[in-house]
Design a protein around this motif. Structure first.
Motif, PDB file in Angstrom:
ATOM      1  N   MET A   1      64.721  11.270  77.616  1.00  9.62           N
ATOM      2  CA  MET A   1      63.895  10.712  77.947  1.00  9.62           C
ATOM      3  C   MET A   1      62.938  11.527  78.060  1.00  9.62           C
ATOM      4  O   MET A   1      63.244  12.542  79.303  1.00  9.62           O
ATOM      5  CB  MET A   1      63.514   9.846  79.047  1.00  9.62           C
ATOM      6  CG  MET A   1      64.925   8.430  79.140  1.00  9.62           C
ATOM      7  SD  MET A   1      64.528   7.546  77.021  1.00  9.62           S
ATOM      8  CE  MET A   1      63.499   6.919  77.948  1.00  9.62           C
ATOM      9  N   THR A   2      61.475  11.276  77.551  1.00  7.00           N
ATOM     10  CA  THR A   2      60.508  12.814  77.302  1.00  7.00           C
ATOM     11  C   THR A   2      59.124  12.359  77.201  1.00  7.00           C
ATOM     12  O   THR A   2      59.290  11.018  76.737  1.00  7.00           O
ATOM     13  CB  THR A   2      60.723  13.700  75.867  1.00  7.00           C
ATOM     14  OG1 THR A   2      60.825  13.282  75.132  1.00  7.00           O
ATOM     15  CG2 THR A   2      62.339  14.306  76.060  1.00  7.00           C
ATOM     16  N   TYR A   3      58.823  12.923  77.908  1.00  4.80           N
ATOM     17  CA  TYR A   3      57.036  12.137  77.847  1.00  4.80           C
ATOM     18  C   TYR A   3      55.965  12.874  77.364  1.00  4.80           C
ATOM     19  O   TYR A   3      55.879  14.414  78.070  1.00  4.80           O
ATOM     20  CB  TYR A   3      56.861  11.796  79.257  1.00  4.80           C
ATOM     21  CG  TYR A   3      57.788  10.396  80.056  1.00  4.80           C
ATOM     22  CD1 TYR A   3      57.561   9.536  79.711  1.00  4.80           C
ATOM     23  CD2 TYR A   3      59.010  10.934  80.081  1.00  4.80           C
ATOM     24  CE1 TYR A   3      58.338   8.512  80.656  1.00  4.80           C
ATOM     25  CE2 TYR A   3      59.917  10.112  81.251  1.00  4.80           C
ATOM     26  CZ  TYR A   3      59.780   9.503  80.389  1.00  4.80           C
ATOM     27  OH  TYR A   3      61.016   7.591  81.212  1.00  4.80           O
TER      28      TYR A   3
ATOM     29  N   PHE B   1      73.587  11.939  70.957  1.00  2.00           N
ATOM     30  CA  PHE B   1      72.595  11.209  71.750  1.00  2.00           C
ATOM     31  C   PHE B   1      71.470  11.326  71.237  1.00  2.00           C
ATOM     32  O   PHE B   1      70.988  11.901  70.264  1.00  2.00           O
ATOM     33  CB  PHE B   1      72.358  11.279  73.004  1.00  2.00           C
ATOM     34  CG  PHE B   1      73.867  10.065  73.598  1.00  2.00           C
ATOM     35  CD1 PHE B   1      73.484   9.462  74.134  1.00  2.00           C
ATOM     36  CD2 PHE B   1      75.123  11.382  73.935  1.00  2.00           C
ATOM     37  CE1 PHE B   1      75.197   8.667  75.085  1.00  2.00           C
ATOM     38  CE2 PHE B   1      75.662  11.404  74.856  1.00  2.00           C
ATOM     39  CZ  PHE B   1      75.885   9.471  75.481  1.00  2.00           C
ATOM     40  N   HIS B   2      70.293  10.953  71.751  1.00  7.75           N
ATOM     41  CA  HIS B   2      68.658  10.938  71.409  1.00  7.75           C
ATOM     42  C   HIS B   2      67.908  11.711  71.637  1.00  7.75           C
ATOM     43  O   HIS B   2      68.190  11.484  73.399  1.00  7.75           O
ATOM     44  CB  HIS B   2      67.790   8.913  70.905  1.00  7.75           C
ATOM     45  CG  HIS B   2      69.443   9.140  70.125  1.00  7.75           C
ATOM     46  ND1 HIS B   2      70.100   7.889  70.236  1.00  7.75           N
ATOM     47  CD2 HIS B   2      69.472   8.874  68.127  1.00  7.75           C
ATOM     48  CE1 HIS B   2      71.122   7.010  69.045  1.00  7.75           C
ATOM     49  NE2 HIS B   2      70.570   7.652  67.859  1.00  7.75           N
ATOM     50  N   CYS B   3      66.863  12.247  71.652  1.00  8.13           N
ATOM     51  CA  CYS B   3      65.900  12.128  71.972  1.00  8.13           C
ATOM     52  C   CYS B   3      64.296  10.881  72.046  1.00  8.13           C
ATOM     53  O   CYS B   3      63.944  11.000  71.200  1.00  8.13           O
ATOM     54  CB  CYS B   3      65.154  13.646  71.388  1.00  8.13           C
ATOM     55  SG  CYS B   3      63.504  13.939  72.741  1.00  8.13           S
ATOM     56  N   ILE B   4      64.063  10.114  73.318  1.00  4.85           N
ATOM     57  CA  ILE B   4      62.788   9.319  73.294  1.00  4.85           C
ATOM     58  C   ILE B   4      61.892   9.849  73.744  1.00  4.85           C
ATOM     59  O   ILE B   4      62.225  11.147  74.664  1.00  4.85           O
ATOM     60  CB  ILE B   4      63.226   8.263  74.047  1.00  4.85           C
ATOM     61  CG1 ILE B   4      64.923   8.279  73.789  1.00  4.85           C
ATOM     62  CG2 ILE B   4      62.462   6.798  73.988  1.00  4.85           C
ATOM     63  CD1 ILE B   4      65.305   7.245  72.591  1.00  4.85           C
ATOM     64  N   ILE B   5      61.334  10.310  73.075  1.00  5.12           N
ATOM     65  CA  ILE B   5      59.357  10.707  73.472  1.00  5.12           C
ATOM     66  C   ILE B   5      58.230   9.079  73.621  1.00  5.12           C
ATOM     67  O   ILE B   5      57.752   9.139  71.937  1.00  5.12           O
ATOM     68  CB  ILE B   5      58.802  11.421  71.515  1.00  5.12           C
ATOM     69  CG1 ILE B   5      60.141  12.967  71.442  1.00  5.12           C
ATOM     70  CG2 ILE B   5      57.840  12.254  72.446  1.00  5.12           C
ATOM     71  CD1 ILE B   5      59.481  12.827  70.389  1.00  5.12           C
ATOM     72  N   ASN B   6      58.232   9.337  74.838  1.00  9.86           N
ATOM     73  CA  ASN B   6      57.614   7.658  75.183  1.00  9.86           C
ATOM     74  C   ASN B   6      55.472   8.330  74.833  1.00  9.86           C
ATOM     75  O   ASN B   6      55.917   9.564  76.168  1.00  9.86           O
ATOM     76  CB  ASN B   6      58.087   7.402  76.657  1.00  9.86           C
ATOM     77  CG  ASN B   6      59.574   6.839  76.605  1.00  9.86           C
ATOM     78  OD1 ASN B   6      58.685   6.333  76.049  1.00  9.86           O
ATOM     79  ND2 ASN B   6      60.376   8.198  76.878  1.00  9.86           N
ATOM     80  N   CYS B   7      54.859   7.901  74.379  1.00  9.30           N
ATOM     81  CA  CYS B   7      53.558   8.354  74.198  1.00  9.30           C
ATOM     82  C   CYS B   7      52.912   7.578  74.366  1.00  9.30           C
ATOM     83  O   CYS B   7      52.931   6.580  74.524  1.00  9.30           O
ATOM     84  CB  CYS B   7      53.267   7.938  72.765  1.00  9.30           C
ATOM     85  SG  CYS B   7      54.675   9.775  71.445  1.00  9.30           S
TER      86      CYS B   7
END
Length: 481
Positions: A224-226, A263-269
């Motif tokens: 989880m990234t932001y 797995f995945h990298c989720i980029i929360n904007c």
């Protein structure tokens, strides 16, 4: 796999034995590059302003990988070989000069920094040869003794024009674009704010000289990234309290740091406007190519998360990358040229795969969605919105595919498509049926264009199925059915 030359005891070695060994080693290195890179790319070449500040840019050492002939000219006694293989060229680093600001008030100019592969014979010397008549050594004519491969860096300047109308100049044929430097009237220094990566850059998401896979942590769950318009790329981006500024920085950091391990990298904007787009190039280490990256906006109100990119693209997926783009609004200015693909909301090429969910497509200089070179863009059977025009809403070219089935498409404003609503060309395929178009009367322009063996599959719907004010056309082997 490396082929090896066999020489036997007592045999008189021939010059070809040495030369062929060199070629075999070059082929082995090419195989490693192909496994590592899978395509053209560059690593290093970090750009920083000169110190003290002036009208120059410092580039760090870098490596360029591209396809080139085995030997474009004779290699001593071996004939030239035009077979294309991967080759790597080094750049030692240096200061790039020649930047000139516009000389007229109110004008701006864009200058690109690019790198090219160059192979040359060098280090001439007079070599000793055996004289069969005298039995003694004698010096021959001066001859080159090294064949070297280097990356050559140059700049190309665009025209000065009224600020806001400046465009990125075309990249010279055979060169790989690195950076765009933007200069305004009266400017005497270049700072970091004036330097950005070229929208069509081919920077690999890892350092070729630092593939330390053994010490990379493997993901055991989705990362989880932001990001936020008020973020900072020096932040770690691992919480909403410490967001990065750009999606591109998340891509670069995560690709260098982690083994994705499936797995995945989720980029929360966060809500707001982002002015820098993102390029997803190749699969990350441990990636599957099936949505290794997820750009997560606001699927309920996509207009709250806006990517508004001047003279560039919102999102590029290339060479096997897999991306989901969810709940964002896309706007992009710019008119593409032969060497400059800009003005796209989503541009996919090189067998990439992109899913879009609940997005809003605003005004784009060329195309909302383009699938090229075996890539797929899928609207994933989710409802979405069109709030701005472009030359095309969706284009499939070069065996690319656009899939748009069982969606509700709301046209929320009067929009014009200068080319056509959808276009399939040079073997591309657009599959679009079982859709509901809300406010189709808001659309002006040609309904469709099927050309050069492109196919638009509407599952038997009529010629007026797609929105538009002008009848569609099928020419030069194009099909609408």
């Amino acid at each position: 796999m490396t082929d090896r030359v066999i020489v036997y005891p007592g045999q008189i070695p021939q010059v070809e034995h040495v030369l062929e060994s060199n070629r075999n080693m070059q082929d082995a290195i090419s195989s490693v590059l192909r496994l590592t890179m899978n395509s053209q790319g560059v690593a290093g070449f970090d750009a920083t302003p000169n110190s003290p500040a002036g009208m120059s840019v410092v580039l760090s050492a870098g490596t360029l990988c591209t396809s080139a002939p085995v030997d474009p000219s004779a290699y001593s006694t071996l004939a030239s070989d035009s077979t294309s293989i991967f080759k790597a060229a080094s750049y030692a680093g240096g200061t790039i000069t020649g930047f000139t600001a516009p000389g007229t008030t109110g004008q701006t100019r864009k200058i690109i920094i690019h790198a090219s592969f160059q192979e040359t014979d060098t280090t001439a010397a007079q070599l000793p040869y055996y004289d069969s008549v005298t039995g003694q050594s004698t010096l021959g004519a001066s001859q080159n003794t090294r064949r070297i491969q280097r990356a050559v860096v140059g700049i190309t300047s665009g025209s000065s024009t009224t600020t806001g109308n400046e465009t990125i100049p075309a990249t010279p044929a055979g060169a790989i674009p690195l950076y765009v430097v933007t200069l305004t009237y009266g400017q005497s220094t270049i700072t970091a704010a004036h330097i950005e990566r070229h929208p069509n850059n081919l920077f690999v998401p890892y350092d070729l000289m630092d593939l330390k896979t053994a010490i990379r942590p493997k993901l055991t769950a989705d990362l989880m990234t932001y990001v936020s318009p008020s973020g900072n790329n020096s932040n770690d981006g691992l919480s909403a309290r410490t967001p990065k500024l750009t999606v591109q920085n998340v891509i670069d950091t995560a690709s260098k740091t982690y083994d994705f391990n499936g797995f995945h990298c989720i980029i929360n904007c966060a809500a707001g406007t982002y002015t820098v787009g993102a390029a997803f190039v190749n699969k990350p280490l441990g990636g599957t190519g099936q949505f290794d990256w997820v750009v997560q906006g606001n699927e309920t109100t996509p207009s709250n998360v806006v990517f508004n990119v001047a003279n560039g693209n919102c999102f590029v997926a290339a060479y096997g990358a897999g991306v989901q783009i969810r709940g964002v609004r896309m706007l992009a200015t710019g008119t593409p040229t032969v060497y400059n693909s800009i003005g796209y909301g989503i541009l996919a090429f090189g067998s990439a795969y992109v899913d879009t969910y609940a997005c809003d497509f605003g005004a784009c200089g060329h195309t909302h969605v383009n699938a090229a070179d075996g890539s797929i863009v899928n609207f994933a059977s989710t409802n979405y919105r069109i709030s701005g025009g472009s030359q095309y809403h969706a284009v499939a070219t070069g065996s690319g595919r656009v899939l748009n089935v069982v969606t509700t498409v709301t046209v929320s404003a009067a929009v014009t498509f200068g080319g056509a609503f959808v276009c399939a060309t040079t073997g591309g395929n657009v599959v679009i049926y079982s859709n509901t178009f809300t406010n189709p009367g808001n659309v002006s322009g040609k309904r469709y264009s099927a050309e050069s063996c492109g196919n638009i599959q509407v599952n038997g719907n009529s010629a007026t199925y797609l929105p538009g004010s002008v009848a569609g056309t099928s020419v030069t082997g194009g099909n609408y059915y």
